[in-house]
Write a protein that holds these residues in place. Sequence first.
Motif, PDB file in Angstrom:
ATOM      1  N   THR A 114       0.847  -1.191   0.000  1.00 43.19           N
ATOM      2  CA  THR A 114       0.000   0.000   0.000  1.00 43.19           C
ATOM      3  C   THR A 114       0.884   1.244   0.000  1.00 43.19           C
ATOM      4  N   ARG A 115       0.285   2.374  -0.285  1.00 43.11           N
ATOM      5  CA  ARG A 115       1.058   3.627  -0.250  1.00 43.11           C
ATOM      6  C   ARG A 115       1.567   3.903   1.159  1.00 43.11           C
ATOM      7  N   TRP A 116       0.826   3.411   2.152  1.00 41.85           N
ATOM      8  CA  TRP A 116       1.250   3.626   3.544  1.00 41.85           C
ATOM      9  C   TRP A 116       2.459   2.747   3.874  1.00 41.85           C
ATOM     10  N   ASP A 117       2.472   1.546   3.319  1.00 39.96           N
ATOM     11  CA  ASP A 117       3.652   0.690   3.479  1.00 39.96           C
ATOM     12  C   ASP A 117       4.894   1.388   2.938  1.00 39.96           C
ATOM     13  N   ILE A 118       4.725   2.040   1.799  1.00 38.47           N
ATOM     14  CA  ILE A 118       5.867   2.677   1.144  1.00 38.47           C
ATOM     15  C   ILE A 118       6.297   3.944   1.882  1.00 38.47           C
ATOM     16  N   GLN A 119       5.335   4.648   2.480  1.00 37.63           N
ATOM     17  CA  GLN A 119       5.732   5.813   3.281  1.00 37.63           C
ATOM     18  C   GLN A 119       6.567   5.351   4.473  1.00 37.63           C
ATOM     19  N   SER A 131      -3.291  14.301   3.135  1.00 36.48           N
ATOM     20  CA  SER A 131      -2.277  13.372   3.612  1.00 36.48           C
ATOM     21  C   SER A 131      -2.855  12.414   4.639  1.00 36.48           C
ATOM     22  N   TRP A 132      -2.376  11.181   4.593  1.00 38.33           N
ATOM     23  CA  TRP A 132      -2.786  10.127   5.521  1.00 38.33           C
ATOM     24  C   TRP A 132      -4.317   9.997   5.618  1.00 38.33           C
ATOM     25  N   GLY A 133      -4.978  10.125   4.465  1.00 36.25           N
ATOM     26  CA  GLY A 133      -6.422   9.903   4.417  1.00 36.25           C
ATOM     27  C   GLY A 133      -7.261  11.017   4.993  1.00 36.25           C
ATOM     28  N   SER A 134      -6.647  12.191   5.214  1.00 38.60           N
ATOM     29  CA  SER A 134      -7.398  13.286   5.840  1.00 38.60           C
ATOM     30  C   SER A 134      -8.577  13.745   4.992  1.00 38.60           C
ATOM     31  N   GLY A 135      -8.558  13.439   3.690  1.00 33.02           N
ATOM     32  CA  GLY A 135      -9.676  13.808   2.834  1.00 33.02           C
ATOM     33  C   GLY A 135     -10.964  13.080   3.165  1.00 33.02           C
ATOM     34  N   LEU A 136     -10.880  12.059   3.990  1.00 37.74           N
ATOM     35  CA  LEU A 136     -12.070  11.298   4.369  1.00 37.74           C
ATOM     36  C   LEU A 136     -12.884  11.977   5.473  1.00 37.74           C
ATOM     37  N   ASP A 137     -12.372  13.081   6.007  1.00 36.19           N
ATOM     38  CA  ASP A 137     -13.067  13.713   7.134  1.00 36.19           C
ATOM     39  C   ASP A 137     -14.404  14.320   6.751  1.00 36.19           C
ATOM     40  N   MET A 138     -14.716  14.372   5.451  1.00 35.86           N
ATOM     41  CA  MET A 138     -16.013  14.875   4.991  1.00 35.86           C
ATOM     42  C   MET A 138     -16.901  13.748   4.477  1.00 35.86           C
ATOM     43  N   ARG A 187      -3.734   9.382  10.555  1.00 34.07           N
ATOM     44  CA  ARG A 187      -2.515   8.644  10.262  1.00 34.07           C
ATOM     45  C   ARG A 187      -2.451   7.310  11.010  1.00 34.07           C
ATOM     46  N   GLU A 188      -2.844   7.311  12.275  1.00 34.91           N
ATOM     47  CA  GLU A 188      -2.730   6.105  13.101  1.00 34.91           C
ATOM     48  C   GLU A 188      -3.495   4.934  12.500  1.00 34.91           C
ATOM     49  N   TYR A 189      -4.638   5.227  11.895  1.00 33.70           N
ATOM     50  CA  TYR A 189      -5.451   4.154  11.308  1.00 33.70           C
ATOM     51  C   TYR A 189      -4.694   3.464  10.180  1.00 33.70           C
ATOM     52  N   TRP A 190      -4.157   4.253   9.247  1.00 34.23           N
ATOM     53  CA  TRP A 190      -3.514   3.680   8.070  1.00 34.23           C
ATOM     54  C   TRP A 190      -2.142   3.104   8.384  1.00 34.23           C
ATOM     55  N   GLU A 191      -1.454   3.690   9.349  1.00 35.11           N
ATOM     56  CA  GLU A 191      -0.149   3.157   9.732  1.00 35.11           C
ATOM     57  C   GLU A 191      -0.254   1.769  10.355  1.00 35.11           C
TER      58      GLU A 191
END
Length: 219
Positions: free
Chosen positions: A124-129, A177-184, A196-200
Amino acid sequence: MAPAGRPGAKKGILERLESGEVVIGDGSFLITLEKRGYVKAGLWTPEAVIEHPDAGASIVGVNCRFGPDTSLKTMELMKEGLEWAGLKAHLMVQPLGFHAPDCGKEGFVDLPEYPFGLESRVATRWDIQKYAREAYNLGVRYIGGCCGFEPYHIRAIAEELAPERGFLPPASEKHGSWGSGLDMHTKPWIRARARREYWENLLPASGRPFCPSLSKPDF
């Protein structure tokens, strides 16, 4: 190729380096053949790596065949070898974009999924970060990817290292970043993932019934 010392003979690697030529070499096949017992190229990591800077190489690293975790463990050994020998060289790492902790001596080409069934192993992109941050903290400054890497993986590297680079890569303005676009998002349980904690800490499932956690390599 003409024998060394005769007219038309090609320069050796040391001659080329001494003349100021930029040489990029891929030792993957030599190392692979050595691990399989076909040739004896010399001492193994971390001892082998010190021969390259000693010969004039400015960059040493690993490329392809193995995933981010294995590649970073190898880089740790290489760095230890350089420090032990009192040598300096830039470090480079370009792993697979696949998770392959179960692959054998040949790397991911040993896996039964190779080459047409590797999609369930894509990082995933989070794995790569995470990989990019660990590589940077290790002292690697040439951080990239090989087989299996997609454009969003390279962007993930650039986004993770944006504080060090001083800018974000193109297209980063299109998503948070880190899925923050999902807040809406209209669903509250999806909005809860805008952190971030969720995806990490996510452990993605394969979605395949009775899928083994690891495969049995051919060799």
